[in-house]
Write a protein that holds these residues in place. Structure first.
Motif, PDB file in Angstrom:
ATOM      1  N   PRO A 297       0.838  -1.209   0.000  1.00  0.00           N
ATOM      2  CA  PRO A 297       0.000   0.000   0.000  1.00  0.00           C
ATOM      3  C   PRO A 297       0.869   1.254   0.000  1.00  0.00           C
ATOM      4  CG  PRO A 297      -0.572  -1.501   1.814  1.00  0.00           C
ATOM      5  CD  PRO A 297       0.735  -1.949   1.267  1.00  0.00           C
ATOM      6  N   LYS A 298       0.364   2.302  -0.642  1.00  0.00           N
ATOM      7  CA  LYS A 298       1.016   3.613  -0.608  1.00  0.00           C
ATOM      8  C   LYS A 298      -0.065   4.674  -0.650  1.00  0.00           C
ATOM      9  CE  LYS A 298       4.415   6.654  -2.748  1.00  0.00           C
ATOM     10  NZ  LYS A 298       5.325   6.876  -3.897  1.00  0.00           N
ATOM     11  N   GLY A 299      -0.296   5.299   0.491  1.00  0.00           N
ATOM     12  CA  GLY A 299      -1.390   6.253   0.564  1.00  0.00           C
ATOM     13  C   GLY A 299      -2.702   5.567   0.251  1.00  0.00           C
ATOM     14  N   GLU A 300      -3.413   6.107  -0.726  1.00  0.00           N
ATOM     15  CA  GLU A 300      -4.668   5.488  -1.147  1.00  0.00           C
ATOM     16  C   GLU A 300      -4.461   4.581  -2.352  1.00  0.00           C
ATOM     17  OE1 GLU A 300      -7.538   8.534  -1.798  1.00  0.00           O
ATOM     18  OE2 GLU A 300      -7.620   9.132   0.319  1.00  0.00           O
ATOM     19  N   GLY A 301      -3.198   4.376  -2.729  1.00  0.00           N
ATOM     20  CA  GLY A 301      -2.911   3.540  -3.889  1.00  0.00           C
ATOM     21  C   GLY A 301      -1.970   2.398  -3.562  1.00  0.00           C
ATOM     22  N   ARG A 302      -1.193   1.996  -4.559  1.00  0.00           N
ATOM     23  CA  ARG A 302      -0.261   0.883  -4.411  1.00  0.00           C
ATOM     24  C   ARG A 302       1.068   1.246  -5.042  1.00  0.00           C
ATOM     25  NH1 ARG A 302      -4.136  -3.561  -7.418  1.00  0.00           N
ATOM     26  NH2 ARG A 302      -6.009  -3.311  -6.113  1.00  0.00           N
ATOM     27  N   GLN A 303       2.100   0.581  -4.621  1.00  0.00           N
ATOM     28  CA  GLN A 303       3.387   0.691  -5.300  1.00  0.00           C
ATOM     29  C   GLN A 303       4.054  -0.669  -5.315  1.00  0.00           C
ATOM     30  OE1 GLN A 303       5.713   2.697  -1.519  1.00  0.00           O
ATOM     31  NE2 GLN A 303       6.704   2.798  -3.506  1.00  0.00           N
ATOM     32  N   ILE A 304       4.959  -0.850  -6.248  1.00  0.00           N
ATOM     33  CA  ILE A 304       5.692  -2.113  -6.343  1.00  0.00           C
ATOM     34  C   ILE A 304       7.139  -1.836  -5.996  1.00  0.00           C
ATOM     35  CG2 ILE A 304       6.169  -1.899  -8.843  1.00  0.00           C
ATOM     36  CD1 ILE A 304       5.560  -5.023  -8.920  1.00  0.00           C
ATOM     37  N   VAL A 305       7.688  -2.657  -5.103  1.00  0.00           N
ATOM     38  CA  VAL A 305       9.042  -2.439  -4.604  1.00  0.00           C
ATOM     39  C   VAL A 305       9.806  -3.758  -4.617  1.00  0.00           C
ATOM     40  CG1 VAL A 305       8.336  -0.510  -3.134  1.00  0.00           C
ATOM     41  CG2 VAL A 305       8.357  -2.844  -2.198  1.00  0.00           C
ATOM     42  N   SER A 306      11.116  -3.661  -4.547  1.00  0.00           N
ATOM     43  CA  SER A 306      11.942  -4.856  -4.424  1.00  0.00           C
ATOM     44  C   SER A 306      11.979  -5.280  -2.965  1.00  0.00           C
ATOM     45  CB  SER A 306      13.359  -4.587  -4.931  1.00  0.00           C
ATOM     46  OG  SER A 306      13.988  -3.584  -4.152  1.00  0.00           O
ATOM     47  N   SER A 307      12.003  -6.585  -2.749  1.00  0.00           N
ATOM     48  CA  SER A 307      11.948  -7.099  -1.382  1.00  0.00           C
ATOM     49  C   SER A 307      12.627  -8.464  -1.322  1.00  0.00           C
ATOM     50  CB  SER A 307      10.490  -7.216  -0.929  1.00  0.00           C
ATOM     51  OG  SER A 307      10.402  -7.636   0.418  1.00  0.00           O
ATOM     52  N   VAL A 308      13.201  -8.769  -0.185  1.00  0.00           N
ATOM     53  CA  VAL A 308      13.877 -10.056   0.016  1.00  0.00           C
ATOM     54  C   VAL A 308      12.875 -11.063   0.562  1.00  0.00           C
ATOM     55  CG1 VAL A 308      15.705 -11.273   1.253  1.00  0.00           C
ATOM     56  CG2 VAL A 308      16.069  -8.926   0.474  1.00  0.00           C
ATOM     57  N   TRP A 309      12.839 -12.247  -0.059  1.00  0.00           N
ATOM     58  CA  TRP A 309      11.948 -13.290   0.455  1.00  0.00           C
ATOM     59  C   TRP A 309      12.542 -13.883   1.721  1.00  0.00           C
ATOM     60  CZ3 TRP A 309      10.531 -18.623  -2.143  1.00  0.00           C
ATOM     61  CH2 TRP A 309       9.474 -19.207  -1.406  1.00  0.00           C
ATOM     62  N   GLY A 310      11.891 -13.619   2.830  1.00  0.00           N
ATOM     63  CA  GLY A 310      12.353 -14.048   4.146  1.00  0.00           C
ATOM     64  C   GLY A 310      12.192 -12.884   5.097  1.00  0.00           C
ATOM     65  N   LEU A 311      11.077 -12.873   5.826  1.00  0.00           N
ATOM     66  CA  LEU A 311      10.718 -11.739   6.674  1.00  0.00           C
ATOM     67  C   LEU A 311      11.667 -11.618   7.854  1.00  0.00           C
ATOM     68  CD1 LEU A 311       8.369  -9.590   7.086  1.00  0.00           C
ATOM     69  CD2 LEU A 311       7.430 -11.222   8.718  1.00  0.00           C
ATOM     70  N   LYS A 312      12.235 -10.434   8.024  1.00  0.00           N
ATOM     71  CA  LYS A 312      13.091 -10.149   9.169  1.00  0.00           C
ATOM     72  C   LYS A 312      12.252  -9.469  10.238  1.00  0.00           C
ATOM     73  CE  LYS A 312      17.462  -9.738   6.666  1.00  0.00           C
ATOM     74  NZ  LYS A 312      18.659  -8.906   6.412  1.00  0.00           N
ATOM     75  N   GLN A 313      12.158 -10.097  11.402  1.00  0.00           N
ATOM     76  CA  GLN A 313      11.382  -9.549  12.510  1.00  0.00           C
ATOM     77  C   GLN A 313      12.306  -8.943  13.552  1.00  0.00           C
ATOM     78  OE1 GLN A 313       9.177 -13.565  12.755  1.00  0.00           O
ATOM     79  NE2 GLN A 313       7.697 -12.099  13.568  1.00  0.00           N
ATOM     80  N   ASP A 314      11.908  -7.817  14.094  1.00  0.00           N
ATOM     81  CA  ASP A 314      12.721  -7.132  15.098  1.00  0.00           C
ATOM     82  C   ASP A 314      13.021  -8.052  16.272  1.00  0.00           C
ATOM     83  OD1 ASP A 314      12.700  -4.842  13.611  1.00  0.00           O
ATOM     84  OD2 ASP A 314      11.022  -3.915  14.677  1.00  0.00           O
ATOM     85  N   GLY A 315      14.280  -8.117  16.632  1.00  0.00           N
ATOM     86  CA  GLY A 315      14.679  -8.894  17.795  1.00  0.00           C
ATOM     87  C   GLY A 315      14.744 -10.389  17.581  1.00  0.00           C
ATOM     88  N   LYS A 316      14.516 -10.840  16.356  1.00  0.00           N
ATOM     89  CA  LYS A 316      14.552 -12.275  16.094  1.00  0.00           C
ATOM     90  C   LYS A 316      15.530 -12.576  14.961  1.00  0.00           C
ATOM     91  CE  LYS A 316       9.820 -13.263  17.604  1.00  0.00           C
ATOM     92  NZ  LYS A 316       8.522 -13.902  17.248  1.00  0.00           N
ATOM     93  N   GLU A 317      16.342 -13.604  15.171  1.00  0.00           N
ATOM     94  CA  GLU A 317      17.325 -13.967  14.158  1.00  0.00           C
ATOM     95  C   GLU A 317      16.707 -14.837  13.057  1.00  0.00           C
ATOM     96  OE1 GLU A 317      20.716 -15.776  15.881  1.00  0.00           O
ATOM     97  OE2 GLU A 317      21.210 -14.060  17.161  1.00  0.00           O
TER      98      GLU A 317
END
Length: 227
Positions: A44-64
């Motif tokens: 999401p971006k505002g009231e629309g959408r955007q496409i971005v580059s992203s790494v497959w594998g969610l990094k969560q704060d405080g977790k390895e």
């Protein structure tokens, strides 16, 4: 889901998800997407959408530990993940995904896709973080649901494949309601295909269209097991 494929043209992806991008490299075909790969996601971006580059594998704060996929029912039981569904939902463009038949000593790879969709949208969640240079980076995880009857012989789960009519709902804060309602994947059955593909896909280093070419029959010593 261990691997997936994205081979649609940039223009098709942009039209399907209502986005625009100045990048061409982000849309290069990948026939063997594995965790750690950089892939496009729609956010999401505002009231629309955007496409971005992203790494497959969610990094969560405080977790390895890196989260590659998350069962949609378990997401509802974890506040940190449920919060991401509300605040950081994403859609993962994908042409199809792989599953392996695990009932033999040497698992057989299969490719599954929705025939009427040149590119489908998998439900996902993402997070953002800054690297040492101060650049904002994204990482994502795919949400899964119980396998429908087509996928079930191969595995008990499958990615949540959104209907195009659900894209706005997923990206505008209705994800938790959608998760509570549940998914079955049965709406995909009339238009979903599965076929055996070459074992070349087993090697993450292989990445070509040959990986999704159907092969006419199983290995001779697997025919009895399949029957």
């Amino acid at each position: 889901m261990k691997r997936y494929v994205l081979e649609a043209e940039k223009s098709v992806i942009e039209e399907t998800f209502g986005v625009k991008s100045n990048s061409d490299s982000l849309f290069e075909p990948n026939y063997n997407v594995i965790s750690g790969n950089i892939m496009p996601i729609v956010i999401p971006k505002g009231e629309g959408r955007q496409i971005v580059s992203s790494v497959w594998g969610l990094k969560q704060d405080g977790k390895e530990k890196i989260l590659v996929e998350a069962d949609h029912e378990k997401v509802l039981k974890k506040d940190t993940l449920k919060e991401l569904v509300v605040e950081s939902p994403c859609i993962i463009p994908a042409s199809g995904f792989y599953k392996w038949k695990e009932t033999v000593d040497d698992p057989l790879p299969f490719y599954l896709r929705v025939l009427s969709q040149e590119v489908s949208g998998f439900a996902g969640i993402f997070s953002s973080y800054k690297n040492k240079e101060g650049r904002t980076l994204h990482s994502f995880a795919v949400l899964t649901m119980p396998a429908n009857v087509l996928v079930e012989p191969l595995d008990h789960t499958m990615p949540v494949i959104l209907d195009p009519k659900e894209y706005d709902q997923w990206l505008t804060g209705e994800g938790v309601r959608m998760l509570k309602k549940g998914f079955s994947g049965n709406h995909l059955l009339p238009d979903m295909s599965v076929f055996r593909v070459p074992e070349l896909v087993n090697d993450p280093a292989n990445n070509s269209k040959e990986l999704i070419q159907p092969i006419p029959k199983l290995r001779n010593y697997d025919v009895e097991d399949e029957g």
